[in-house]
Design a protein around this motif. Structure first.
Motif, PDB file in Angstrom:
ATOM      1  N   SER A  78       0.850  -1.206   0.000  1.00 32.88           N
ATOM      2  CA  SER A  78       0.000   0.000   0.000  1.00 32.88           C
ATOM      3  C   SER A  78       0.876   1.243   0.000  1.00 32.88           C
ATOM      4  N   GLY A  79       0.287   2.351  -0.386  1.00 35.63           N
ATOM      5  CA  GLY A  79       1.023   3.613  -0.395  1.00 35.63           C
ATOM      6  C   GLY A  79       1.321   4.100   1.016  1.00 35.63           C
ATOM      7  N   ARG A  80       1.986   5.243   1.092  1.00 37.04           N
ATOM      8  CA  ARG A  80       2.345   5.777   2.400  1.00 37.04           C
ATOM      9  C   ARG A  80       1.167   6.525   3.033  1.00 37.04           C
ATOM     10  N   VAL A  81       1.245   6.673   4.354  1.00 32.04           N
ATOM     11  CA  VAL A  81       0.210   7.401   5.087  1.00 32.04           C
ATOM     12  C   VAL A  81       0.153   8.840   4.567  1.00 32.04           C
ATOM     13  N   GLY A  82      -1.033   9.317   4.292  1.00 27.39           N
ATOM     14  CA  GLY A  82      -1.191  10.672   3.762  1.00 27.39           C
ATOM     15  C   GLY A  82      -2.629  10.901   3.366  1.00 27.39           C
ATOM     16  N   GLY A  83      -2.843  11.849   2.462  1.00 26.47           N
ATOM     17  CA  GLY A  83      -4.191  12.267   2.085  1.00 26.47           C
ATOM     18  C   GLY A  83      -5.116  11.112   1.716  1.00 26.47           C
ATOM     19  N   ILE A  84      -4.640  10.222   0.818  1.00 26.36           N
ATOM     20  CA  ILE A  84      -5.524   9.158   0.321  1.00 26.36           C
ATOM     21  C   ILE A  84      -5.861   8.174   1.438  1.00 26.36           C
ATOM     22  N   SER A  85      -4.845   7.806   2.242  1.00 21.01           N
ATOM     23  CA  SER A  85      -5.133   6.827   3.306  1.00 21.01           C
ATOM     24  C   SER A  85      -6.065   7.430   4.357  1.00 21.01           C
ATOM     25  N   PHE A  86      -5.895   8.732   4.651  1.00 21.85           N
ATOM     26  CA  PHE A  86      -6.814   9.385   5.605  1.00 21.85           C
ATOM     27  C   PHE A  86      -8.238   9.381   5.055  1.00 21.85           C
ATOM     28  N   LEU A  87      -8.339   9.636   3.755  1.00 19.34           N
ATOM     29  CA  LEU A  87      -9.664   9.674   3.119  1.00 19.34           C
ATOM     30  C   LEU A  87     -10.328   8.291   3.185  1.00 19.34           C
ATOM     31  N   VAL A  88      -9.554   7.248   2.860  1.00 17.02           N
ATOM     32  CA  VAL A  88     -10.098   5.880   2.883  1.00 17.02           C
ATOM     33  C   VAL A  88     -10.505   5.501   4.307  1.00 17.02           C
ATOM     34  N   GLU A  89      -9.600   5.726   5.268  1.00 19.10           N
ATOM     35  CA  GLU A  89      -9.891   5.339   6.656  1.00 19.10           C
ATOM     36  C   GLU A  89     -11.069   6.147   7.214  1.00 19.10           C
ATOM     37  N   GLY A  90     -11.117   7.440   6.869  1.00 22.91           N
ATOM     38  CA  GLY A  90     -12.223   8.296   7.326  1.00 22.91           C
ATOM     39  C   GLY A  90     -13.545   7.828   6.752  1.00 22.91           C
ATOM     40  N   THR A  91     -13.546   7.475   5.449  1.00 20.23           N
ATOM     41  CA  THR A  91     -14.778   7.007   4.800  1.00 20.23           C
ATOM     42  C   THR A  91     -15.253   5.701   5.435  1.00 20.23           C
ATOM     43  N   VAL A  92     -14.301   4.794   5.683  1.00 21.45           N
ATOM     44  CA  VAL A  92     -14.646   3.506   6.308  1.00 21.45           C
ATOM     45  C   VAL A  92     -15.228   3.750   7.701  1.00 21.45           C
ATOM     46  N   LEU A  93     -14.649   4.681   8.442  1.00 24.17           N
ATOM     47  CA  LEU A  93     -15.152   4.989   9.791  1.00 24.17           C
ATOM     48  C   LEU A  93     -16.581   5.536   9.722  1.00 24.17           C
ATOM     49  N   VAL A  94     -16.805   6.469   8.803  1.00 19.71           N
ATOM     50  CA  VAL A  94     -18.146   7.072   8.680  1.00 19.71           C
ATOM     51  C   VAL A  94     -19.168   5.999   8.278  1.00 19.71           C
ATOM     52  N   LEU A  95     -18.817   5.175   7.272  1.00 20.66           N
ATOM     53  CA  LEU A  95     -19.732   4.107   6.833  1.00 20.66           C
ATOM     54  C   LEU A  95     -20.053   3.149   7.982  1.00 20.66           C
ATOM     55  N   SER A  96     -19.002   2.761   8.741  1.00 25.75           N
ATOM     56  CA  SER A  96     -19.212   1.830   9.864  1.00 25.75           C
ATOM     57  C   SER A  96     -20.165   2.434  10.889  1.00 25.75           C
ATOM     58  N   CYS A  97     -19.955   3.720  11.195  1.00 20.00           N
ATOM     59  CA  CYS A  97     -20.800   4.380  12.210  1.00 20.00           C
ATOM     60  C   CYS A  97     -22.242   4.496  11.725  1.00 20.00           C
ATOM     61  N   VAL A  98     -22.408   4.808  10.426  1.00 20.89           N
ATOM     62  CA  VAL A  98     -23.766   4.937   9.881  1.00 20.89           C
ATOM     63  C   VAL A  98     -24.482   3.587   9.938  1.00 20.89           C
ATOM     64  N   ILE A  99     -23.778   2.520   9.554  1.00 22.71           N
ATOM     65  CA  ILE A  99     -24.397   1.181   9.596  1.00 22.71           C
ATOM     66  C   ILE A  99     -24.719   0.803  11.050  1.00 22.71           C
ATOM     67  N   PHE A 100     -23.776   1.069  11.950  1.00 25.37           N
ATOM     68  CA  PHE A 100     -23.981   0.733  13.364  1.00 25.37           C
ATOM     69  C   PHE A 100     -25.203   1.456  13.924  1.00 25.37           C
ATOM     70  N   ARG A 101     -25.306   2.755  13.619  1.00 21.84           N
ATOM     71  CA  ARG A 101     -26.428   3.563  14.125  1.00 21.84           C
ATOM     72  C   ARG A 101     -27.754   3.043  13.576  1.00 21.84           C
ATOM     73  N   GLY A 102     -27.737   2.704  12.280  1.00 18.42           N
ATOM     74  CA  GLY A 102     -28.949   2.172  11.649  1.00 18.42           C
ATOM     75  C   GLY A 102     -29.370   0.855  12.282  1.00 18.42           C
ATOM     76  N   GLU A 103     -28.413  -0.031  12.518  1.00 17.05           N
ATOM     77  CA  GLU A 103     -28.715  -1.329  13.124  1.00 17.05           C
ATOM     78  C   GLU A 103     -29.213  -1.144  14.558  1.00 17.05           C
TER      79      GLU A 103
END
Lengths: 140, 153
Positions: free
Chosen positions: A109-134
């Protein structure tokens, strides 16, 4: 199935797929993944290999559970906790100027930076939205 | 409550699966040991002994990939500072000392720091070859009591 449920199902499939791919790519080479974790300089070196062996399997199980509706509630909680810890570790390494490999999808994988923050942030938001819905769908 | 219970079950299954895979296919790692070093299996990574042999030929450039502050506090004698996180701004000043034919050895703090890998990737992209990494880095050099310098660029 109402539109909210349909949307949550699609989000769970995407997130489950991401976790399955992330776990599968890390699984074959625990030595390389352990060096990636050590590059973050956050954990005792003696614990790093154990985490490199267990974490991909936990990601695989969380990914598979996200695809299975009855387990989605618990799986989204694990997904949220994992992505939050990845985000904190990445940010901590980034502000210390360590420039580590992200390791998100295996040792190449690439180095820690903009893209990895974006991916990890998106995954966190999606997880929280699914968790809240459930949480709303399933009574305590 | 149910979410937490399911989460713990999934976590336990993952942990058991991880152990099972490790015991079927250990992949050369020991669970409670530090990550294996690369200098034993990858020719691009040098042990201290091999690094000293290359240094003794005199045909080598040594690059310190740590920050300028760390470099100023102490570095391997004769090394040039090309910090991984300020690569572009330092590259012009250092490029004339980098040989394109003979070897360039890069180091950072220790065996698991990745700043040296980052500098190597950048130099490879710019067409430099013969790039090696001294895996033990600054820590192993100092621990071995070898000559160091302070200040400079």
């Amino acid at each position: 199935m109402n539109p909210t449920d349909r949307w949550r199902t699609v989000a769970s499939i995407v997130l489950g797929g991401l976790f399955l791919v992330a776990g599968a790519l890390k699984l074959p080479d625990p030595a390389a993944f352990s060096r990636t974790i050590a590059g973050f300089d956050l954990l005792p070196l003696a614990s790093v290999t154990l985490i490199a062996v267990l974490l991909p399997a936990v990601e695989l199980c969380a990914g598979a559970a996200l695809l299975h509706t009855p387990l989605r509630y618990g799986a989204s909680l694990i997904a949220a906790l994992l992505s939050l810890s990845f985000l904190v570790a990445s940010f901590s390494a980034w502000i210390r100027g360590l420039d580590p490999v992200c390791g998100c999808f295996g040792p190449e994988s690439g180095r820690v930076g903009g893209i990895s923050f974006l991916v990890e942030g998106t995954v966190l938001v999606l997880s929280c939205v699914i968790f809240r819905g459930e949480q709303r769908r399933i009574p305590a | 409550m149910r979410g937490l219970r399911d989460a713990l079950r999934i976590l336990a299954t993952g942990v058991l699966l991880g152990f099972a895979i490790h015991f079927v296919h250990p992949a050369g790692v020991e669970l409670f040991s530090p990550p294996p070093l690369r200098s034993g299996s990858d020719a691009r990574y040098l042990t201290l002994l091999r690094f000293q042999e290359i240094l003794s030929t005199g045909r080598v450039a040594v690059i310190d990939a740590r920050t300028s502050d760390a470099f100023a506090r102490g570095h391997i004698e004769g090394a040039w500072n090309l910090p991984a996180i300020r690569f572009e701004s330092h590259f012009e000043a250092v490029v004339r000392y980098l040989p394109r034919e003979s070897e360039t050895v890069i180091y950072c703090d220790g065996p698991y720091c990745v700043l040296a890998d980052s500098v190597r990737e950048n130099l490879e992209r710019l067409g430099f070859g013969n790039l090696k990494i001294f895996e033990g880095g600054w820590k192993e050099w100092v621990d071995a009591g070898l000559p160091v310098a302070k200040g400079g660029e």
